[in-house]
Design a protein around this motif. Structure first.
Motif, PDB file in Angstrom:
ATOM      1  N   PRO A 147     -49.166  38.941  34.951  1.00 13.00           N
ATOM      2  CA  PRO A 147     -49.008  39.891  33.723  1.00 13.00           C
ATOM      3  C   PRO A 147     -49.936  40.718  33.418  1.00 13.00           C
ATOM      4  O   PRO A 147     -51.286  40.477  33.871  1.00 13.00           O
ATOM      5  CB  PRO A 147     -48.683  38.701  32.696  1.00 13.00           C
ATOM      6  N   ALA A 148     -49.682  42.267  32.969  1.00 14.80           N
ATOM      7  CA  ALA A 148     -50.854  42.906  32.660  1.00 14.80           C
ATOM      8  C   ALA A 148     -50.363  43.818  31.250  1.00 14.80           C
ATOM      9  O   ALA A 148     -49.215  44.158  31.168  1.00 14.80           O
ATOM     10  CB  ALA A 148     -50.943  44.055  33.698  1.00 14.80           C
ATOM     11  N   GLY A 149     -51.102  43.791  30.294  1.00 13.93           N
ATOM     12  CA  GLY A 149     -51.163  44.452  29.208  1.00 13.93           C
ATOM     13  C   GLY A 149     -49.695  43.784  28.408  1.00 13.93           C
ATOM     14  O   GLY A 149     -49.294  42.736  28.395  1.00 13.93           O
ATOM     15  N   ALA A 150     -49.422  44.912  27.649  1.00 16.89           N
ATOM     16  CA  ALA A 150     -47.992  44.631  26.721  1.00 16.89           C
ATOM     17  C   ALA A 150     -46.914  44.147  27.347  1.00 16.89           C
ATOM     18  O   ALA A 150     -45.908  43.173  27.265  1.00 16.89           O
ATOM     19  CB  ALA A 150     -47.790  45.621  25.845  1.00 16.89           C
ATOM     20  N   ALA A 151     -46.787  44.808  28.570  1.00 13.60           N
ATOM     21  CA  ALA A 151     -45.381  44.642  29.517  1.00 13.60           C
ATOM     22  C   ALA A 151     -45.535  43.030  29.959  1.00 13.60           C
ATOM     23  O   ALA A 151     -44.755  42.311  30.070  1.00 13.60           O
ATOM     24  CB  ALA A 151     -45.449  45.409  30.487  1.00 13.60           C
ATOM     25  N   GLY A 152     -46.885  42.856  30.398  1.00 12.95           N
ATOM     26  CA  GLY A 152     -47.095  41.460  30.826  1.00 12.95           C
ATOM     27  C   GLY A 152     -46.734  40.376  29.781  1.00 12.95           C
ATOM     28  O   GLY A 152     -46.415  39.248  30.301  1.00 12.95           O
ATOM     29  N   ALA A 153     -47.201  40.697  28.677  1.00 12.84           N
ATOM     30  CA  ALA A 153     -46.947  39.630  27.482  1.00 12.84           C
ATOM     31  C   ALA A 153     -45.492  39.295  27.439  1.00 12.84           C
ATOM     32  O   ALA A 153     -44.954  38.184  27.130  1.00 12.84           O
ATOM     33  CB  ALA A 153     -47.510  40.076  26.329  1.00 12.84           C
ATOM     34  N   GLU A 154     -44.795  40.534  27.420  1.00 14.21           N
ATOM     35  CA  GLU A 154     -43.271  40.512  27.140  1.00 14.21           C
ATOM     36  C   GLU A 154     -42.578  39.595  28.447  1.00 14.21           C
ATOM     37  O   GLU A 154     -41.949  38.662  28.284  1.00 14.21           O
ATOM     38  CB  GLU A 154     -42.740  41.625  27.086  1.00 14.21           C
ATOM     39  N   ARG A 155     -43.148  39.796  29.553  1.00 11.97           N
ATOM     40  CA  ARG A 155     -42.709  38.927  30.671  1.00 11.97           C
ATOM     41  C   ARG A 155     -42.985  37.625  30.427  1.00 11.97           C
ATOM     42  O   ARG A 155     -42.011  36.650  30.725  1.00 11.97           O
ATOM     43  CB  ARG A 155     -43.312  39.641  32.169  1.00 11.97           C
ATOM     44  N   ALA A 158     -40.747  36.141  27.814  1.00  9.52           N
ATOM     45  CA  ALA A 158     -39.351  35.842  28.163  1.00  9.52           C
ATOM     46  C   ALA A 158     -39.252  34.792  29.429  1.00  9.52           C
ATOM     47  O   ALA A 158     -38.254  34.032  29.255  1.00  9.52           O
ATOM     48  CB  ALA A 158     -38.799  37.346  28.913  1.00  9.52           C
ATOM     49  N   ALA A 159     -40.140  34.517  30.329  1.00 10.92           N
ATOM     50  CA  ALA A 159     -40.106  33.584  31.096  1.00 10.92           C
ATOM     51  C   ALA A 159     -40.211  32.148  30.315  1.00 10.92           C
ATOM     52  O   ALA A 159     -39.675  31.042  30.594  1.00 10.92           O
ATOM     53  CB  ALA A 159     -41.363  33.881  31.995  1.00 10.92           C
ATOM     54  N   GLY A 160     -41.298  32.195  29.290  1.00  5.05           N
ATOM     55  CA  GLY A 160     -41.434  30.803  28.660  1.00  5.05           C
ATOM     56  C   GLY A 160     -40.039  30.530  27.759  1.00  5.05           C
ATOM     57  O   GLY A 160     -39.706  29.260  27.639  1.00  5.05           O
ATOM     58  N   PHE A 186     -42.098  30.307  36.841  1.00  9.83           N
ATOM     59  CA  PHE A 186     -43.194  29.494  36.253  1.00  9.83           C
ATOM     60  C   PHE A 186     -44.435  30.179  36.119  1.00  9.83           C
ATOM     61  O   PHE A 186     -45.285  29.959  35.252  1.00  9.83           O
ATOM     62  CB  PHE A 186     -43.123  28.235  37.000  1.00  9.83           C
ATOM     63  N   ARG A 187     -44.902  30.744  37.316  1.00  9.32           N
ATOM     64  CA  ARG A 187     -46.150  31.479  37.349  1.00  9.32           C
ATOM     65  C   ARG A 187     -46.268  32.617  36.149  1.00  9.32           C
ATOM     66  O   ARG A 187     -47.329  32.721  35.638  1.00  9.32           O
ATOM     67  CB  ARG A 187     -46.437  31.849  38.630  1.00  9.32           C
ATOM     68  N   THR A 188     -44.999  33.053  36.095  1.00 11.09           N
ATOM     69  CA  THR A 188     -45.292  34.364  35.111  1.00 11.09           C
ATOM     70  C   THR A 188     -45.460  33.816  33.757  1.00 11.09           C
ATOM     71  O   THR A 188     -46.129  34.291  32.986  1.00 11.09           O
ATOM     72  CB  THR A 188     -43.878  35.039  35.227  1.00 11.09           C
ATOM     73  N   SER A 189     -44.658  32.719  33.410  1.00 11.55           N
ATOM     74  CA  SER A 189     -44.729  32.111  32.068  1.00 11.55           C
ATOM     75  C   SER A 189     -46.113  31.563  31.877  1.00 11.55           C
ATOM     76  O   SER A 189     -46.728  31.403  30.765  1.00 11.55           O
ATOM     77  CB  SER A 189     -43.757  31.000  31.962  1.00 11.55           C
ATOM     78  N   ALA A 190     -46.979  31.123  32.949  1.00 13.29           N
ATOM     79  CA  ALA A 190     -48.390  30.452  32.861  1.00 13.29           C
ATOM     80  C   ALA A 190     -49.410  31.656  32.827  1.00 13.29           C
ATOM     81  O   ALA A 190     -50.374  31.603  32.778  1.00 13.29           O
ATOM     82  CB  ALA A 190     -48.465  29.607  33.777  1.00 13.29           C
ATOM     83  N   GLY A 191     -48.802  32.958  33.171  1.00 13.40           N
ATOM     84  CA  GLY A 191     -49.721  34.012  33.030  1.00 13.40           C
ATOM     85  C   GLY A 191     -50.461  34.174  34.401  1.00 13.40           C
ATOM     86  O   GLY A 191     -51.655  34.553  34.284  1.00 13.40           O
ATOM     87  N   GLU A 192     -50.190  33.523  35.248  1.00 19.68           N
ATOM     88  CA  GLU A 192     -50.868  33.556  36.576  1.00 19.68           C
ATOM     89  C   GLU A 192     -50.605  34.713  37.563  1.00 19.68           C
ATOM     90  O   GLU A 192     -49.616  35.515  37.248  1.00 19.68           O
ATOM     91  CB  GLU A 192     -50.641  32.370  37.514  1.00 19.68           C
TER      92      GLU A 192
END
Length: 220
Positions: free
Chosen positions: A141-149, A152-154, A214-220
């Motif tokens: 994730p990067a920036g606002a777009a990453g936070a949204e991803r 959504a994954a969470g 899973f990795r997206t939800s964990a911010g990896e």
């Protein structure tokens, strides 16, 4: 024990011969069809029986990525491994999103190719190490777009119960069903059932997609 039935599709004669030689050296594998373009690969998969399809990304008539979609429609039980000289980002992500179980570079060793075929047949996933590192970088994730991803994954992962989440966490670490069973003190058939439930609940085509989520939800 029955052998793994493999379909190979590649339009480069020398590469095709090399892949055949590697697979024929393994006693647990059997080449049941060979195709030189994507359209022929789809037709061969439809005729079956095929357990694993090894597809070159770039082929005439129908490219490997388009063939993934067509094969999954014609023969849903076939596991697909992409084989290519290039690990370009769009191809990698599209292949995984379409449901490919693996993505292997043609610079891999014979042992790595065999490992990928066996993993796909077992319901696991395999990415060549350079591709795996690339995927992890792409989904970071990067920036606002990453936070949204990440959000959504969470939300999707919230559909899972604690045990399913434990299984997914180990899938994301790259563990096989046997290794997950040993870690969680579960039988391998039970792990397979849990993985199937996880994929259904998350609407993921395979383990790679679930691990990416899973990795997206964990911010990896």
């Amino acid at each position: 024990m029955s052998r793994i039935r493999v379909l190979i599709a590649d339009d480069e004669p020398l590469m095709l011969a090399g892949i055949q030689a590697v697979l024929e050296s393994a006693p647990d594998l059997e080449i049941v069809a060979v195709a030189e373009d994507g359209a022929a690969a789809v037709a061969a998969a439809g005729r079956g029986p095929v357990d694993v399809a090894l597809l070159d990304v770039r082929m005439p008539l129908l490219g490997g990525l388009d063939a993934v979609d067509a094969i999954r429609a014609a023969a849903p039980g076939v596991a697909i491994v992409m084989l290519t000289s290039f690990g370009d980002e769009p191809s990698v992500l599209r292949a995984l999103r379409l449901g490919a179980s693996g993505y292997v570079l043609k610079t891999c060793t014979p042992e790595e190719l065999l490992r990928a075929v066996r993993a796909a047949h077992a319901g696991d996933a395999y990415l060549s190490p350079p591709v795996a590192r690339q995927v992890i970088g792409l989904i970071g994730p990067a920036g606002a777009a990453g936070a949204e991803r990440r959000r959504a994954a969470g939300d999707r992962l919230a559909r899972l119960n604690p045990r399913e989440t434990d299984v997914l966490r180990l899938v994301a670490e790259g563990l096989s069903n046997a290794d997950i069973g040993a870690r969680l003190r579960m039988s391998e058939p039970s792990v397979k059932t849990y993985v199937s439930r996880v994929l259904t609940k998350l609407d993921c085509a395979n383990r790679v997609q679930a691990a990416m989520l899973f990795r997206t939800s964990a911010g990896e």
